[in-house]
Design a protein around this motif. Sequence first.
Motif, PDB file in Angstrom:
ATOM      1  N   THR A 239       0.827  -1.188   0.000  1.00 36.47           N
ATOM      2  CA  THR A 239       0.000   0.000   0.000  1.00 36.47           C
ATOM      3  C   THR A 239       0.872   1.252   0.000  1.00 36.47           C
ATOM      4  O   THR A 239       2.081   1.214   0.260  1.00 36.47           O
ATOM      5  CB  THR A 239      -0.921   0.007   1.225  1.00 36.47           C
ATOM      6  OG1 THR A 239      -0.139   0.077   2.414  1.00 36.47           O
ATOM      7  CG2 THR A 239      -1.791  -1.254   1.243  1.00 36.47           C
ATOM      8  N   ARG A 240       0.226   2.438  -0.272  1.00 35.91           N
ATOM      9  CA  ARG A 240       0.971   3.693  -0.304  1.00 35.91           C
ATOM     10  C   ARG A 240       1.535   4.041   1.064  1.00 35.91           C
ATOM     11  O   ARG A 240       2.669   4.541   1.162  1.00 35.91           O
ATOM     12  CB  ARG A 240       0.065   4.813  -0.803  1.00 35.91           C
ATOM     13  CG  ARG A 240       0.737   6.174  -0.868  1.00 35.91           C
ATOM     14  CD  ARG A 240      -0.150   7.188  -1.520  1.00 35.91           C
ATOM     15  NE  ARG A 240      -0.351   6.883  -2.922  1.00 35.91           N
ATOM     16  CZ  ARG A 240      -1.173   7.599  -3.732  1.00 35.91           C
ATOM     17  NH1 ARG A 240      -1.867   8.615  -3.236  1.00 35.91           N
ATOM     18  NH2 ARG A 240      -1.298   7.265  -5.001  1.00 35.91           N
ATOM     19  N   ASP A 241       0.795   3.744   2.112  1.00 31.28           N
ATOM     20  CA  ASP A 241       1.300   4.031   3.455  1.00 31.28           C
ATOM     21  C   ASP A 241       2.503   3.154   3.772  1.00 31.28           C
ATOM     22  O   ASP A 241       3.487   3.621   4.377  1.00 31.28           O
ATOM     23  CB  ASP A 241       0.196   3.801   4.498  1.00 31.28           C
ATOM     24  CG  ASP A 241      -0.936   4.812   4.343  1.00 31.28           C
ATOM     25  OD1 ASP A 241      -0.676   5.890   3.751  1.00 31.28           O
ATOM     26  OD2 ASP A 241      -2.064   4.516   4.788  1.00 31.28           O
ATOM     27  N   GLN A 245       6.301   4.502   4.528  1.00 30.22           N
ATOM     28  CA  GLN A 245       7.035   4.132   5.736  1.00 30.22           C
ATOM     29  C   GLN A 245       8.335   3.426   5.376  1.00 30.22           C
ATOM     30  O   GLN A 245       9.367   3.641   6.034  1.00 30.22           O
ATOM     31  CB  GLN A 245       6.146   3.209   6.593  1.00 30.22           C
ATOM     32  CG  GLN A 245       6.655   2.977   7.998  1.00 30.22           C
ATOM     33  CD  GLN A 245       6.587   4.214   8.865  1.00 30.22           C
ATOM     34  OE1 GLN A 245       5.793   5.128   8.594  1.00 30.22           O
ATOM     35  NE2 GLN A 245       7.441   4.263   9.884  1.00 30.22           N
ATOM     36  N   PHE A 246       8.309   2.589   4.346  1.00 30.91           N
ATOM     37  CA  PHE A 246       9.534   1.901   3.922  1.00 30.91           C
ATOM     38  C   PHE A 246      10.570   2.896   3.394  1.00 30.91           C
ATOM     39  O   PHE A 246      11.765   2.781   3.689  1.00 30.91           O
ATOM     40  CB  PHE A 246       9.183   0.865   2.861  1.00 30.91           C
ATOM     41  CG  PHE A 246      10.374   0.205   2.247  1.00 30.91           C
ATOM     42  CD1 PHE A 246      11.019  -0.836   2.886  1.00 30.91           C
ATOM     43  CD2 PHE A 246      10.863   0.614   1.007  1.00 30.91           C
ATOM     44  CE1 PHE A 246      12.125  -1.450   2.319  1.00 30.91           C
ATOM     45  CE2 PHE A 246      11.958   0.008   0.436  1.00 30.91           C
ATOM     46  CZ  PHE A 246      12.592  -1.029   1.094  1.00 30.91           C
ATOM     47  N   LEU A 251      16.432   5.155   3.776  1.00 29.06           N
ATOM     48  CA  LEU A 251      17.558   6.088   3.709  1.00 29.06           C
ATOM     49  C   LEU A 251      18.612   5.782   4.766  1.00 29.06           C
ATOM     50  O   LEU A 251      19.800   6.090   4.576  1.00 29.06           O
ATOM     51  CB  LEU A 251      17.040   7.512   3.867  1.00 29.06           C
ATOM     52  CG  LEU A 251      18.029   8.643   3.595  1.00 29.06           C
ATOM     53  CD1 LEU A 251      18.546   8.586   2.164  1.00 29.06           C
ATOM     54  CD2 LEU A 251      17.387   9.996   3.868  1.00 29.06           C
ATOM     55  N   ARG A 252      18.229   5.165   5.885  1.00 25.03           N
ATOM     56  CA  ARG A 252      19.188   4.863   6.950  1.00 25.03           C
ATOM     57  C   ARG A 252      20.022   3.623   6.651  1.00 25.03           C
ATOM     58  O   ARG A 252      21.145   3.492   7.156  1.00 25.03           O
ATOM     59  CB  ARG A 252      18.450   4.673   8.272  1.00 25.03           C
ATOM     60  CG  ARG A 252      17.769   5.934   8.768  1.00 25.03           C
ATOM     61  CD  ARG A 252      17.347   5.771  10.229  1.00 25.03           C
ATOM     62  NE  ARG A 252      16.356   4.706  10.388  1.00 25.03           N
ATOM     63  CZ  ARG A 252      15.038   4.915  10.363  1.00 25.03           C
ATOM     64  NH1 ARG A 252      14.560   6.134  10.185  1.00 25.03           N
ATOM     65  NH2 ARG A 252      14.213   3.899  10.531  1.00 25.03           N
ATOM     66  N   THR A 283      10.621   9.395  -1.793  1.00 23.33           N
ATOM     67  CA  THR A 283      11.440   8.620  -2.728  1.00 23.33           C
ATOM     68  C   THR A 283      12.682   9.379  -3.170  1.00 23.33           C
ATOM     69  O   THR A 283      13.772   8.796  -3.302  1.00 23.33           O
ATOM     70  CB  THR A 283      10.598   8.232  -3.964  1.00 23.33           C
ATOM     71  OG1 THR A 283       9.395   7.609  -3.553  1.00 23.33           O
ATOM     72  CG2 THR A 283      11.368   7.294  -4.868  1.00 23.33           C
ATOM     73  N   LEU A 284      12.542  10.693  -3.400  1.00 20.04           N
ATOM     74  CA  LEU A 284      13.658  11.478  -3.939  1.00 20.04           C
ATOM     75  C   LEU A 284      14.891  11.492  -3.054  1.00 20.04           C
ATOM     76  O   LEU A 284      16.004  11.398  -3.568  1.00 20.04           O
ATOM     77  CB  LEU A 284      13.189  12.903  -4.219  1.00 20.04           C
ATOM     78  CG  LEU A 284      12.280  13.082  -5.441  1.00 20.04           C
ATOM     79  CD1 LEU A 284      11.800  14.518  -5.544  1.00 20.04           C
ATOM     80  CD2 LEU A 284      13.027  12.681  -6.711  1.00 20.04           C
TER      81      LEU A 284
END
Length: 814
Positions: A239-241, A245-246, A251-252, A283-284
């Motif tokens: 899902t979009r949520d 969250q992913f 990024l970490r 995403t960016l």
Amino acid sequence: MLEVVEPVDESRTAIAFATEPIFASLSNLLGDYENLPNVPDEIRQFELDELELQKGLSQLGKGLQFCHNDAKIVHGNLVPDAIFVNAKGDWKIAGFGFSTFLSRDPNVPTPVEYWNYDHELHSYCQRDLNYQAPEYVLDQRLDPSNDMFGIGCLAYSILNKGVTLLQTRGNLNTYRQQIDRINHQQYEKLPAHLADAMTRLITREPSMRMSAVEFQSSKFFDNILVSTMKYMENFAEKTRDDKGQFMKGLLRVLPQFPERVLYRKILPCLLDELKDHALLPYTLPNVFYIIQKMSPKEFEEKVLPSLKPIFLVREPMQNLLTLLEKIELLHQKASGVVFKEDIMPLVYCALEPKNPPSVQEKALKTVPSIMETLDYTTVKASLFPRIATLFAQTTTLSVKVNTLLCFLTIMKVLDKFTITEKLIPLLRNIKTREVNVTMATLQVYQEMGKYVEKEIIGTSIIPHLWNLALGPNLKAEQFEKFMTIIQELSDKVHQQHLRHLQELKKLEDQTKSFSAASDPAAANGNSTLDDFEKLVQGGSGVAPSSLTSNSNRASSTENPFKISSDNPFANTGSQDSLDMFGDMSSSLPQVSSKPVSFPSSTPVMKPAAPIMFGATSNDGFGSRPMTPTSNSTSFQQPQHNGFGSKSAMNSITPTPTAASSPFTIPPLNKPLTGSTSTSAYTSPARNTFSQPQQKPAGTPPLSHTLGNLSSSNSAFGGFQSAAPMAGGIQPMAPSNMGGFQSQQNGNSGGMGFGMGMTSTPALTPSRPTSMMPLAPMTPLQPINTGNKGFGSPGQNNSQHKGKNSDLGMFDPFS
């Protein structure tokens, strides 16, 4: 599983099918290049990372799970040649040529055909005995566990750089011996968690082996990085949520991934998610982290095509802010042309007045950092108009100040016209008197003073600075800064304009000096004639006394051809008397090969005197020299002038003449044509009487020496040609030239090359239009005169031929 994108195409010579793009087979990555005619350096230098091994084996386990549980098929030959690595780095199972479908009834065993290794066949045509399960080779029993034994042998071979666990060389007896010792095999060199899995994969009894599902659940794959890649394999189902969250947590963990995994596995998945604009702020940042590790070429080829569509996306605004924060990174990774054409639209979009001030301010702050890449055309036609529009329409103080700072930066690129006609009027229309805006405007004007002309500084910039300096909100130190800059600009105007005026004065003085030096009227008295004679004589060394004596002789009536010590044509009895041109060079003017032109203005008064060879006469049109003839000391002139009027024989009065020689010599490099006029000074009214004559064939060319200036049919200043003349020298018929004419062989000849002045009161310089053709030259002969004078015009001089002449000289003009 390896995906087939085009079905099998069968022909007489080949069977072909197309799969998804692949990088190489696992055998190639382990050093076997038998099937590669050209080995790329990327494959030759490839080294598997532990994470790539974990990810690859996990994907193989997932593929076998599908084969065993869903497709009900046993692969039967899991060798490195049957495993392919695609462009994303995923491991795919292929080589199903030896696969066998399982029996649909679990109680009925799958029949197995007896198999034996044939050494005469290629290894590609039969199963590899080193990867076969013992129950299949020794017991002829087909089971999904056969593939789990093969995946264990495959993992061992990968970790040992292609060296297999079983080395049978196709010998069945050797295979039996090694299988008997298989349970005692040690795996100390393998990773700890993988060693535990290997003991449960490579066993003699199939019941002791783990299944494909258990293999994927082993601790060897219990890793956050492997779990991340597993999650991304099913990312499209989330899902979009969940995706948002992913992306926040990704990024970490991105710094822990190898670059090859980032480029081939993570980045393609992120670029696919750029289509969802709602996830762009999440995403960016992950995309830009990977871009930092890429080369400019990789960025332009792999990432930029996917980023270009989102540069113009305004919603959500967080997207523009994220992109603008990374504008310097994009500037570093893109070349100048690519940045100008593909990335600058992002800045243009953010500068639109309808955007929030936070986006506008962010875009304005990026301008100074990207100015080095932009050219003049881009700045003037695209960037400056947008900033100027935003400056005129914004009501936000911070935005207006940042636009002024942008003007300060781009002024180094703009031309003077744009600054003068567009930027200055824009600044003069500032309504606010806020201190920040006023001080920023001062900086712009200070920088502008380095590029515009002094007139703009004095008439536009300084008055506006005074207007701003007298604002009510400035502090003392701010006012002092205004005064300092105003004084600097005023000094610049002062110095430049003063230098300009001084240069104009110097140029004017030089012009006056040159005009005075080149004007003949600036000379006093008769010095004009003296200066001209000095000029045309060159370095002949004529003394002023010589010029004075010549002037005195010109005013007397003494015969200039009288034999005396100073007569250059006297016969002294020596051989030097024959050197006519050597003696004449000191007293005669130097004749140039070009026509000598004289100013028609400022006539000087000069007594009519013998100019070269004879006296002067006044026939109503000016002074001209008389041509002496054979036996008389008197001077004979024509009884009619050029227009039929009587001329005064004895009227010798001062007549205004040009302060120069009365004749010109035509240039040698121009062709001469026959004409009745040869004088350099002609009356405009007389030119209408000139009759052109054609030059007869065979006429010799005119020489540049004075000796060729006369011919057998001309009378020239008291000398005549030795050619026989029938009628002697006769007065000329009314024509457009004063002078004499001769008759040769009884025929009337045209005007010769007479050196007399034309009878015209107003002398007008003109080029000789044409000349009479010259007769062939004859040897020089002495002039035969019986008396010491010259003959009358009607006397035939041929009767004196052979007698001695009192002048004792040759005719130098024949």
